[in-house]
Design a protein around this motif. Structure first.
Motif, PDB file in Angstrom:
ATOM      1  N   LEU A 166       1.165   8.119 -10.791  1.00  0.00           N
ATOM      2  CA  LEU A 166       0.633   7.950  -9.444  1.00  0.00           C
ATOM      3  C   LEU A 166      -0.891   8.069  -9.444  1.00  0.00           C
ATOM      4  O   LEU A 166      -1.588   7.363  -8.734  1.00  0.00           O
ATOM      5  N   ARG A 167      -1.371   8.986 -10.274  1.00  0.00           N
ATOM      6  CA  ARG A 167      -2.814   9.134 -10.313  1.00  0.00           C
ATOM      7  C   ARG A 167      -3.477   7.858 -10.830  1.00  0.00           C
ATOM      8  O   ARG A 167      -4.452   7.378 -10.279  1.00  0.00           O
ATOM      9  N   LEU A 168      -2.858   7.292 -11.881  1.00  0.00           N
ATOM     10  CA  LEU A 168      -3.411   6.041 -12.400  1.00  0.00           C
ATOM     11  C   LEU A 168      -3.302   4.932 -11.371  1.00  0.00           C
ATOM     12  O   LEU A 168      -4.190   4.092 -11.217  1.00  0.00           O
ATOM     13  N   LEU A 169      -2.189   4.949 -10.629  1.00  0.00           N
ATOM     14  CA  LEU A 169      -1.947   3.883  -9.661  1.00  0.00           C
ATOM     15  C   LEU A 169      -3.022   3.884  -8.591  1.00  0.00           C
ATOM     16  O   LEU A 169      -3.432   2.833  -8.105  1.00  0.00           O
ATOM     17  N   GLY A 170      -3.436   5.092  -8.257  1.00  0.00           N
ATOM     18  CA  GLY A 170      -4.448   5.189  -7.225  1.00  0.00           C
ATOM     19  C   GLY A 170      -5.709   4.430  -7.577  1.00  0.00           C
ATOM     20  O   GLY A 170      -6.451   4.003  -6.693  1.00  0.00           O
ATOM     21  N   GLY A 171      -5.952   4.241  -8.823  1.00  0.00           N
ATOM     22  CA  GLY A 171      -7.221   3.615  -9.214  1.00  0.00           C
ATOM     23  C   GLY A 171      -7.135   2.143  -9.536  1.00  0.00           C
ATOM     24  O   GLY A 171      -8.068   1.582 -10.094  1.00  0.00           O
ATOM     25  N   VAL A 172      -6.033   1.495  -9.215  1.00  0.00           N
ATOM     26  CA  VAL A 172      -5.913   0.126  -9.694  1.00  0.00           C
ATOM     27  C   VAL A 172      -6.207  -0.951  -8.657  1.00  0.00           C
ATOM     28  O   VAL A 172      -6.094  -2.120  -8.942  1.00  0.00           O
ATOM     29  N   ALA A 173      -6.578  -0.545  -7.469  1.00  0.00           N
ATOM     30  CA  ALA A 173      -6.750  -1.574  -6.436  1.00  0.00           C
ATOM     31  C   ALA A 173      -7.789  -2.594  -6.879  1.00  0.00           C
ATOM     32  O   ALA A 173      -8.815  -2.257  -7.470  1.00  0.00           O
ATOM     33  N   LYS A 174      -7.486  -3.822  -6.569  1.00  0.00           N
ATOM     34  CA  LYS A 174      -8.456  -4.873  -6.872  1.00  0.00           C
ATOM     35  C   LYS A 174      -9.542  -4.835  -5.808  1.00  0.00           C
ATOM     36  O   LYS A 174      -9.244  -4.659  -4.616  1.00  0.00           O
ATOM     37  N   PRO A 175     -10.771  -5.003  -6.153  1.00  0.00           N
ATOM     38  CA  PRO A 175     -11.809  -4.997  -5.137  1.00  0.00           C
ATOM     39  C   PRO A 175     -11.610  -6.158  -4.177  1.00  0.00           C
ATOM     40  O   PRO A 175     -11.239  -7.259  -4.600  1.00  0.00           O
ATOM     41  N   GLY A 176     -11.814  -5.920  -2.950  1.00  0.00           N
ATOM     42  CA  GLY A 176     -11.740  -6.979  -1.955  1.00  0.00           C
ATOM     43  C   GLY A 176     -10.336  -7.323  -1.551  1.00  0.00           C
ATOM     44  O   GLY A 176     -10.094  -8.239  -0.767  1.00  0.00           O
ATOM     45  N   ALA A 177      -9.363  -6.623  -2.105  1.00  0.00           N
ATOM     46  CA  ALA A 177      -7.993  -6.934  -1.711  1.00  0.00           C
ATOM     47  C   ALA A 177      -7.775  -6.498  -0.282  1.00  0.00           C
ATOM     48  O   ALA A 177      -8.357  -5.542   0.199  1.00  0.00           O
ATOM     49  N   GLU A 178      -6.906  -7.227   0.377  1.00  0.00           N
ATOM     50  CA  GLU A 178      -6.667  -6.916   1.787  1.00  0.00           C
ATOM     51  C   GLU A 178      -5.197  -6.611   1.949  1.00  0.00           C
ATOM     52  O   GLU A 178      -4.653  -5.703   1.319  1.00  0.00           O
ATOM     53  N   VAL A 185       3.581  -1.905  -8.382  1.00  0.00           N
ATOM     54  CA  VAL A 185       2.252  -1.885  -9.009  1.00  0.00           C
ATOM     55  C   VAL A 185       1.490  -3.134  -8.616  1.00  0.00           C
ATOM     56  O   VAL A 185       0.308  -3.092  -8.256  1.00  0.00           O
ATOM     57  N   GLY A 186       2.196  -4.262  -8.667  1.00  0.00           N
ATOM     58  CA  GLY A 186       1.549  -5.509  -8.279  1.00  0.00           C
ATOM     59  C   GLY A 186       1.143  -5.487  -6.829  1.00  0.00           C
ATOM     60  O   GLY A 186       0.059  -5.971  -6.453  1.00  0.00           O
ATOM     61  N   VAL A 187       2.007  -4.937  -6.000  1.00  0.00           N
ATOM     62  CA  VAL A 187       1.685  -4.875  -4.581  1.00  0.00           C
ATOM     63  C   VAL A 187       0.472  -3.987  -4.361  1.00  0.00           C
ATOM     64  O   VAL A 187      -0.467  -4.333  -3.642  1.00  0.00           O
ATOM     65  N   ALA A 188       0.503  -2.850  -5.042  1.00  0.00           N
ATOM     66  CA  ALA A 188      -0.599  -1.911  -4.847  1.00  0.00           C
ATOM     67  C   ALA A 188      -1.918  -2.524  -5.270  1.00  0.00           C
ATOM     68  O   ALA A 188      -2.951  -2.317  -4.629  1.00  0.00           O
ATOM     69  N   MET A 189      -1.874  -3.282  -6.312  1.00  0.00           N
ATOM     70  CA  MET A 189      -3.111  -3.895  -6.769  1.00  0.00           C
ATOM     71  C   MET A 189      -3.652  -4.877  -5.744  1.00  0.00           C
ATOM     72  O   MET A 189      -4.859  -5.094  -5.641  1.00  0.00           O
ATOM     73  N   ALA A 190      -2.751  -5.485  -4.981  1.00  0.00           N
ATOM     74  CA  ALA A 190      -3.181  -6.510  -4.039  1.00  0.00           C
ATOM     75  C   ALA A 190      -3.427  -5.939  -2.653  1.00  0.00           C
ATOM     76  O   ALA A 190      -3.608  -6.674  -1.699  1.00  0.00           O
ATOM     77  N   THR A 191      -3.397  -4.650  -2.528  1.00  0.00           N
ATOM     78  CA  THR A 191      -3.500  -4.062  -1.202  1.00  0.00           C
ATOM     79  C   THR A 191      -4.871  -3.414  -1.001  1.00  0.00           C
ATOM     80  O   THR A 191      -5.326  -2.647  -1.856  1.00  0.00           O
ATOM     81  N   GLY A 192      -5.458  -3.719   0.131  1.00  0.00           N
ATOM     82  CA  GLY A 192      -6.742  -3.114   0.447  1.00  0.00           C
ATOM     83  C   GLY A 192      -6.568  -1.723   1.050  1.00  0.00           C
ATOM     84  O   GLY A 192      -5.441  -1.284   1.277  1.00  0.00           O
TER      85      GLY A 192
END
Lengths: 97, 499, 91, 311, 109, 170, 540
Positions: free
Chosen positions: G406-418, G338-345
């Motif tokens: 998984l559906r929720l996970l799809g929406g957690v990306a941080k803006p501007g994450a690379e 989850v943490g990784v996904a949030m930090a991934t662009g």
């Protein structure tokens, strides 16, 4: 002789009792604090004195007799000063609040 | 019961009693310049004596006894160190020595040698208190024990108001008056005992005690009087303000040691003096009050805003555990009371609480010194400023909660085992609930101490040797947890002859 | 003779006891203190009577002590003067 | 007949006791308490415990009364006592206390037969000690430990009283005891009585070895005389920092302990006396103790330091 | 009834009376006095034991008598300490009459 | 120890000795004649004497022992009269009392002497000193103000002053 | 003293010493960077010291460490996840205030949790268990936010309650066993014949069940796991709950058939499995959903153990352990992910989400994943009855929940994450790989079943249809308006009690003030004296 001494004792001690009675009556009857103090000092000291006097012949030895007198003297001293102290105290307001 | 006779090494008991008195008189007569030196020398010597006595008890496997003046009880007075007394003596001297080290900082004489009040009073009373405690542990005569209890009260009360502030004076007066009420109850009981049996000697009484009304009244008065001095609920009115108001070094001694003395006396009355077997309902009453103490005062501890008040309430709660012992031991299948798990558990609870509570109060003192206050909610940063102290507090807290590997765990586990064995389910439940509550109030403090310091917080430095004194006590409390989980034979030494 | 002396002691006790009424009635502390004084004297009398009657000379020492300290309480009473401003150490 | 006298005595005592509790004014209560002390002294005489009667006379009538009256004097201008709480509570507590009293009375009414006593044991060993007053023998030989500890209690009590001094005043003099209004009568008494009292005090101590009397009684009398002098303003209470004074306080207990410890070498052990020398040793200890007691009691009544120490 | 018994009953009454005062009096000085009352009663119990134990040519059992003397000394010391304490408390401005139990506001050193 | 009295002058030594002997006599009265007790008696009397000298420095005047004795001998008689006086008033149903305070101007200078006189007075029939007024006059409480109180007191004072060696001023 | 023994001992001692070293502020400052080292001895021990033991303190203390098969399996997994999470934490939390404190709590929790797999005597077990549970409080409430503090309070309260249950259970267990500190094996062997068997069993199930989150004792989990920092959540949800599992494995008398208790456990476990799914799908927070998933999975583990207890089936312990190991790794990887996904662009997102999908569905038993193996291995225990059906259906439930996740996970990306920082990427990858590989590698050893059987068509179908079912349900649910259930569901009932508790506390305080009034207390003195007198004389 012994009888005479016994008689003396009885008379003196009875006298002493009389003065204790007088002292108590005075303490209860007299109208104000200072007057009552007279009763206390004078009558009771005399009462004790007479009792001591009456007991002297009955003492087993001279030392006890002298001790009796010493006790009486101490009471005299104590009574004389205590009554004044209480009197001074009472006159200054008697400690009433 | 074997007739008393002075045993080899018995003279050491006299030394244990007299050393502190001599030290106290020395300080008194020589003035303050020598106070600390005399006190420390006495503390060290006393520790050595206590250890020597403990070793002698263990070596000989029997109680060390001394007949004062060679007069045989009931006419004379006997001193006796059995296993229990030896343990208590060592406990006392170790705690007092640590407190002595701790107090160097706060009760040193000024460099110019002028006499000041606080050190003078503290050191003399500390030694006086010690002689009182040793007398309580050793004397076998109910009246000597009364004098010892008074000695204890007279040393303890002025320590409470060492500050001289209004609140501590009030607390001290309350303490004194209630302790005196307790004493007079105790004394009344001894008077009735003498009237009934013509002796005050515990061993003699043990042989002749009858289960009659006079004995019941006497025991009832004595035990309840002692309960007042031990601050058992609901007779705890005096303890929280008194223990919280005293300076830390004094609080530590008061909470760790002083309240234990009356309990030990109750224990002796119950098992050594009273006609056996006692009605179970009476034991249940004591345990019931103990349980109420645990629950009620733990909740009160939880609701305190001040660290020292919290610790003080915790003392009342922890003393409650001691009183659970009575039905547990009485109901046990063990041949002798002291062979039971409950007995050992109770004694261990006493000892481990003593160390833990001393450490806690001292730690609280240091924390308050460092932060300038002891409001629990604002302890943030303490862990940064005085980490050793906070660690010591936490370790001591472990023991209070009854968590392994601390001494409190072993003791509470033993009590719990005894409760289950004797099917006293309510006691088991109380022990567990008390543990949960204790954990909660300790965690509340530790959590707060670990929090981030408030911005701009300036902390005072605290000398390391004082922190280490605290840590030592806490570590001992923890180390007690490594005792085996079974009745300790040592605690039965010297008691064997009594049926 | 001893009987008589014991009886005398009893009478003194009763008489002194009656005097205790002053302790109850007062009205002023001075009056109440008089009851104590009375008891000091009466107690001394009782003690000497008992000592001689019972041939216990040791009891005389009680009388002696009572006599010696008889005035003591009266002195102490005067410490509590009305209007005394003295408090603590200041003079 | 004799029981009637006792009954009168009991009635008087109970009257004084009830009045001690019920008196509205605290000074009245103290006076009643002093009266009670004197009565109790007579009771002890009646119970043939002359030593105790002496103690009660000296303490109950003298020392305690003085302490309490002095307290009244200092409380007087400040605050009233506060009345007893409401009647219903009084009745409830009264019933409770009556039950306690009844329990105790029941014990008294069923005494063991025969009454136990250590008197024969005391008598059996009196010879060994060589004193004729059994109470003194008990206090200084059989139960010497209690007596020693009791002296330590006194010293600790004194330290406790001193501990109440404000820091600033530590080592200074206690508050003066002098009467508010100077009185020639008092001065007169204080000039004449103390020498006699000193003599009587010493007599009680010395005589205590073989007859009723003893350390504490004598010491109390000495203390009373000292206090009388202080009350008459013929002498101030001494500075509490004075080491000489403190040594006087300590000398009694210290000598007692020293003698006790010397027993290890010279006799059978702690607090035992070498045969044949018991009496002189005990008397020496008693004298020292009486001195200490006199000083301690005087200082305890005088109270904590209340003035800055002199420079 | 022997005199000893009578005084024993008197002692019980003294204890009860003193206890009453000890419980109910709000002022500490009165409590101290009440405590002394209870103490006196207690000592009388010893006195009764002593009187009843009058054997072996003794007028009374000296052991409890000795204990009473010790007890009186201790009680006096207690009284003196308590009185000194309450006077000091008064000087510090605390009310002498019992209020509700105190909750010290600030115990920090 | 007796010699340590601070202000003991040469002239006062006999007084000191007298006091010492008096205390020794009192000791003998207290404890009996057994000489063994002198071991304690001598120091005790010496101590008492020292205390006495400290509290009551020797008078710088000569006492007339005979006159003092006369005062003392009168004392029991006075006491008896005083007691009878009180008893009469107390036990009489009518209770004849006329209490009041009388001021009595005395020539005895304030100090020990006057205090002693007051103590004496308080044992006299019908009189009780209750203090002094602002002028230094003694205030005497009497059971009966109609009695010639001041006159009696003046006589007493004269006797007393003879005893203390200042009789001429009377 | 063998090398194995030393290795075993060092797996507990090393992290403990590291924690102690934190008393020094200098060390404490650097400790967060070294967290990954702490579990390494344990990891080594899991591979090298299986079957070894060491007596730390001889009789009568008998503090003993031993590493049996189940222990080694779980220890290895736990050590791996701890190491990875530790490394992850060093990077993920860099720069946060209070890291030193975090490290202390981390190390203590770690010590305790590894200890639970190793200890062989009663006291030490309790010690390790307590350290793990109580130290975790520090991790839960670390963030200091109101939610974290509340979660910490609830966690603490229930953890302590669990401790109490367990302690009492242990005491009952130990009664009759040789005095002192019995080994677990000895005590449990005596268990079935103990007069206190039933109450003791009940208490132990309550205590361990609380740690595992069996309904209704699960309330703390959905509160506590989400509020902790990401690596801590992984450890809590992956490892700490296994303390409960190992507790049940160790203390249930699995060799003795206790059908009643077994059935109870199965019922509770299965109910938990479905209940958690039902509540979980209503949740809107990613981590909360994962926490409910943990509850559900632990329900299944409990059911497995219950089934084994009913039949006294041999090997139950190892099977349950196997299942737990799988969950441990997968859940750890999911939380870290989850943490990784949030930090991934968006550029690398597909790879991350793909991996996460596989992991998630593995939990539901997607064929060919390790999850399928776990489910396959435990199936025989349930037999053919209702329990078996429900166990199978639970996979459908898991599918629903995971799809929701998984559906929720799809929406957690941080803006501007690379690209996610390597510091968190690699630890995650390592755990994910282990989650896929380890069960395969251990299957034959742990289950005594041929690996090939699990690949048969029947097995594949049996694994597949529930997933299909679950997927359909999930799709269907999209058209249903789900109720909003607060995190921790029934805990809100307890919240309603809070004012009452507060009032009770105030009442106690008032009572204290009343009792501490002088007249009351001194009256008590008299009353108690009378009461005690009467009681004392009652017997005579």
């Amino acid at each position: 002789m012994s009888l005479l001494l016994d008689l003396f004792t009885i008379v003196a001690v009875s006298g002493g009792l009389f003065f204790f009675l007088a002292g108590t009556v005075g303490l209860l009857r007299f109208p104000d604090t200072l007057t009552r103090l007279h009763a206390l000092t004078k009558a009771d000291n005399l009462g004790l004195g007479l009792i001591v006097l009456g007991l002297l012949p009955q003492c087993p030895d001279i030392v006890s007799a002298l001790k009796l007198v010493a006790i009486w003297a101490l009471v005299q001293l104590g009574g004389a000063t205590a009554s004044q102290l209480i009197a001074e105290f009472a006159r200054r307001g008697g400690g009433e609040r | 019961m074997m007739p008393y006779a002075t045993t080899p090494g018995g003279w050491m008991l006299v030394l244990a009693l007299m050393l502190p008195v001599v030290g106290m008189l020395g300080i008194f007569a020589l003035g303050l310049r020598h106070a600390e030196r005399i006190a420390h020398a006495t503390l060290l010597a006393g520790l050595a004596v206590a250890l020597a006595i403990a070793v002698e008890v263990g070596r000989s496997g029997q109680a060390v006894t001394y007949l004062i003046g060679g007069w045989r009880p009931p006419l004379g007075i006997a001193l006796q160190a059995d296993g229990l007394s030896a343990v208590l003596m060592v406990m006392t001297s170790v705690i007092l020595c640590s407190v002595g080290v701790f107090a160097r900082g706060s009760f040193s004489s000024p460099p110019d040698g002028a006499e000041v009040r606080r050190p003078f009073v503290f050191w003399t009373l500390l030694l006086g208190l010690w002689s009182a405690l040793n007398t309580v542990w050793l004397a076998q005569d109910l009246f000597s024990l009364f004098v010892a209890l008074e000695l204890l009260t007279f040393s303890a009360v002025p320590l409470v108001c060492l500050d001289g502030s209004r609140d501590t004076l009030r607390a001290a007066l309350r303490y004194l008056l209630f302790a005196l009420a307790g004493s007079v109850f105790y004394l009344m009981g001894t008077g009735l005992i003498y009237g009934a049996y013509g002796t005050m000697d515990i061993a003699s009484l043990h042989q002749v005690a009858r289960a009659d009304w006079a004995t019941s009244v006497a025991l009832g008065l004595m035990i309840v009087g002692l309960m007042a001095k031990a601050a058992l609920f609901p007779l705890h009115l005096w303890l929280p303000p008194a223990h919280a108001g005293a300076p830390a070094a004094a609080s530590a001694v008061l909470s760790a040691l002083v309240v234990k003395a009356p309990f030990i006396l109750i224990l002796r009355l119950w098992f050594d003096v009273a006609p056996q077997p006692l009605p179970a309902a009476a034991g249940a009453m004591l345990a019931g009050l103990g349980a109420a103490s645990i629950l009620f005062c733990s909740i009160m501890a939880l609701r305190q805003a001040r660290l020292k008040l919290m610790i003080a309430y915790s003392t009342v709660a922890q003393v409650g555990y001691l009183f659970l012992v009575f039905p547990l031991v009485m109901g046990s299948a063990a041949e002798m009371p002291w062979d039971s798990v409950g007995w050992t558990g109770g004694v261990l609870q006493l000892v481990s609480h003593a160390f833990a509570k001393a450490a806690m109060f001292l730690a609280a003192g240091l924390i308050a010194e460092a932060l300038g206050h002891d409001r629990i909610a604002d302890l943030g940063g303490a862990a940064k400023g005085v980490p050793v102290t906070v660690a010591a507090f936490a370790l001591a807290g472990l023991s209070l909660m009854g968590l392994p590997p601390a001494g409190g765990f072993i003791s509470k586990l033993m009590l719990l085992t005894a409760a289950v064995e004797t099917a006293n389910w309510w006691i088991a439940a109380t022990i567990l609930a008390g543990g949960i509550l204790a954990a909660t109030y300790v965690f509340r403090v530790v959590g707060s101490a670990l929090a981030q310091p408030r911005a701009g917080l300036v902390m005072k430095a605290v000398p390391l040797n004082r922190e280490l004194a605290v840590l030592t006590l806490a570590l001992i409390a923890v180390a007690l947890g490594f005792l085996p989980l079974q009745p300790l034979d040592y605690l039965g030494i010297g008691r064997g002859g009594m049926p | 003779m001893a009987e008589f002396l014991f009886a005398a002691a009893a009478i003194v006790l009763v008489l002194t006891g009656l005097g205790l009424a002053r302790m109850l009635w007062g009205p002023s502390p001075a009056d109440r203190m008089m009851a104590a004084q009375l008891l000091g004297t009466g107690g001394g009398a009782i003690a000497v009577l008992v000592a001689i009657a019972g041939d216990m000379t040791a009891v005389l020492d009680i009388a002696l002590t009572l006599a010696l300290l008889a005035a003591f309480a009266a002195v102490a009473l005067t410490l509590g003067e009305p209007g005394s401003k003295r408090r603590g150490g200041e003079e | 007949m004799s029981l009637a006298v006792d009954l009168v005595m009991v009635l008087l005592i109970l009257t004084a006791a009830v009045w001690t509790i019920l008196a509205r004014d605290r000074r009245d209560a103290v006076i009643a308490f002093i009266v009670l002390g004197l009565l109790l002294s007579l009771v002890w005489m009646r119970l043939l415990a002359v030593d105790v009667a002496l103690t009660e006379a000296a303490v109950g009538g003298g020392a305690t009364g003085l302490v309490l009256l002095r307290a009244c004097a200092r409380l007087l201008p400040v605050e009233a006592d506060g009345a007893l709480p409401g009647l219903r509570l009084q009745v409830a507590v009264g019933v409770l206390c009556a039950v306690v009293g009844a329990c105790l009375a029941a014990v008294i009414l069923s005494p063991p037969e025969p009454a136990p006593s250590l008197a024969p044991a005391v008598a059996a060993h009196m010879e060994d000690v060589g004193l004729k007053n059994p109470v003194t023998v008990v206090l200084l030989a059989y139960r010497a430990l209690d007596t020693l500890l009791e002296k330590v209690v006194l010293v600790l009590g004194l330290i406790g009283v001193w501990a109440l001094a404000p820091d600033l005043f530590w080592g200074g003099r206690p508050a003066s005891l002098r009467a508010a209004v100077p009185s020639g009568t008092l001065t007169f008494l204080a000039r004449v009585l103390p020498p006699i009292g000193v003599l009587i005090g010493i007599y009680l101590v010395w005589n205590g070895a073989d007859h009723p009397g003893g350390t504490f009684q004598g010491g109390t009398v000495l203390a009373a005389m000292w206090l009388l002098v202080m009350m008459a303003d013929l002498g101030d209470p001494p500075e509490t920092r004075a080491l000489r004074l403190r040594r006087l306080v300590a000398v009694g207990p210290a000598l007692f302990i020293a003698v006790g410890l010397a027993g290890f070498g010279m006799a059978d052990g702690f607090l035992s006396y070498p045969p044949g020398y018991a009496k002189p040793i005990i008397v020496a200890v008693e004298v020292a103790l009486a001195l200490s007691i006199a000083v301690i009691l005087g200082l305890m009544v005088a109270g904590p330091a209340a003035k800055e120490p002199d420079q | 009834m022997t005199p000893a018994t009578l005084y024993g009953l008197c002692a019980a009454a003294l204890v009860a009376i003193g206890l009453f005062g000890l419980i109910l009096h709000p002022s500490p000085l009165r409590k101290v006095i009440s405590f002394n009352l209870v103490g006196s009663g207690t000592f009388l119990f010893f006195g009764v034991a002593a009187r009843r134990g009058a054997v072996a040519g003794f007028l009374g059992d000296p052991v409890p008598q000795a204990m009473v003397i010790t007890g009186i000394v201790v009680a006096f010391a207690a009284t003196a300490l308590a009185v000194a304490l309450l006077l000091r408390m008064l000087e510090s401005g605390a009310p002498t009459v019992d209020g509700p139990p105190e909750q010290p506001d600030d115990l920090s050193p | 120890m007796a010699a340590s009295g601070r202000s003991t002058t040469r002239a006062a030594v006999p007084g000191t000795v007298v006091r010492f002997l008096l205390f020794l006599l009192l000791w003998g009265i207290l404890i009996g004649p057994a000489p063994a007790n002198l071991v304690a008696g001598l120091p005790a009397a010496a101590l008492a004497c020292w205390v006495s000298l400290w509290l009551l420095p020797p008078f710088g005047q000569t006492l007339s022992l005979s006159a003092l004795l006369a005062v003392l001998v009168r004392l029991p008689g006075q006491s008896l009269i005083a007691g009878l006086d009180v008893a009469r008033r107390a036990l009489s149903p009518a209770m004849p009392l006329r209490p009041g305070i009388v001021a009595y101007r005395t020539d005895i200078p304030p100090g020990l002497e006057r205090d002693a006189f007051r103590a004496l007075m308080s044992l006299q029939p019908g009189t009780l000193p209750v203090g002094e007024d602002a002028d230094g006059a003694l205030l005497i409480h009497c059971l009966d103000v109609d009695q010639p109180v001041t006159h009696q007191l003046a006589l007493e004072e004269a006797r007393f002053r003879r005893g203390t060696g200042k009789g001429s001023h009377g | 003293m063998t090398g194995q023994g030393l290795l075993i001992a060092s797996s507990v001692v090393v992290p403990l010493l590291m924690a102690l070293a934190c008393l020094s502020p200098a060390v404490r400052g650097r400790m967060p960077g070294w967290l990954a080292i702490a579990p390494l001895p344990a990891l080594l021990a899991a591979f090298l010291a299986r079957g070894g033991s060491i007596v730390v303190a001889p009789a009568p203390l008998r503090l003993t460490l031993a590493l049996d098969d189940v222990g080694a399996m779980l220890l290895g997994g736990a050590a791996l996840l701890w190491a990875a999470a530790g490394a992850y934490a060093a990077s993920y939390m860099r720069g946060q205030p209070g890291l030193g404190r975090f490290a202390v709590w981390w190390l203590l929790t770690l010590t305790g949790s590894l200890g639970t797999f190793l200890v062989a005597d009663l006291t030490s077990f309790y010690l390790a268990f307590s350290v793990a549970s109580l130290a975790a409080f520090g991790l839960v409430s670390f963030e200091g936010s109101p939610a974290a503090l509340r979660a910490g309070r609830v966690y603490m309260a229930l953890a302590l309650l669990g401790e109490a249950f367990i302690l009492l259970g242990f005491v009952m267990l130990a009664i009759g066993a040789p005095p002192g500190n019995p080994l677990i094996g000895e005590a449990v062997a005596f268990f079935p014949s103990s007069p206190l068997r039933d109450p003791a069993l009940a208490l132990l199930i309550l205590g361990f069940g609380l740690k595992m989150g069996l309904v209704p004792l699960h309330v703390w989990m959905p509160l506590a796991h989400p509020v902790a920092p990401m690596p801590a959540s992984a450890a809590l949800s992956g490892i700490i709950v296994k303390a409960g599992v190992i507790g049940l494995i160790r203390f249930l008398p699995l060799e003795a058939a206790l059908p009643g208790w077994g059935a109870t456990l199965v019922a509770v476990g299965l109910f938990t499995a479905f209940y958690a799914v039902a509540v979980g799908v209503t949740q809107t927070q990613v981590k909360t959903v994962l926490a409910y998933s943990t509850v559900s999975q632990m329900g299944l583990v409990a059911a497995v153990l219950g089934a084994g207890l009913m039949a006294a089936a041999p090997g139950t312990a190892l099977l349950a352990g196997f299942y737990a190991l799988h969950h441990l790794l997968v859940k750890g990887a999911l939380f870290l992910g989850v943490g990784v996904a949030m930090a991934t662009g968006p550029r690398h997102r597909l790879l991350v989400l793909g991996t996460m999908t596989l992991l998630a569905l593995s939990l539901a038993g997607l064929p060919l994943t390790s999850g399928a193996l776990a489910k396959y291995a435990t199936k025989p225990l349930f037999g053919d009855g209702l329990a078996a059906t429900l166990a199978t259906l639970s996979a459908a439930g898991s599918t629903v929940l995971m799809l929701h996740f998984l559906r929720l996970l799809g929406g957690v990306a941080k803006p501007g994450a690379e690209r996610p920082p390597t510091g968190i990427l690699w630890p995650w990858a390592a755990v994910a790989v282990a989650a896929f590989v380890a069960p395969w590698a251990m299957f034959a050893w742990a289950t005594a079943l041929p690996l090939s059987a699990s690949l048969g068509a029947k097995a594949l179908w049996a694994a597949l249809w529930p997933i299909g079912l679950g997927a359909s349900v999930w799709v269907a649910l999209r058209f249903v308006r789900l109720p909003a259930i607060p995190e921790g569901d029934v805990v809100v009932l307890a919240d309603r009690l809070a004012p009452a508790v507060g009032r009770a506390g105030e009442a106690v305080e008032r009572a204290d003030i009343w009792l501490r009034r002088w007249p009351v207390a001194s009256m008590m003195l008299a009353v108690l004296a009378i009461a005690l007198t009467v009681l004392l004389s009652a017997g005579s």
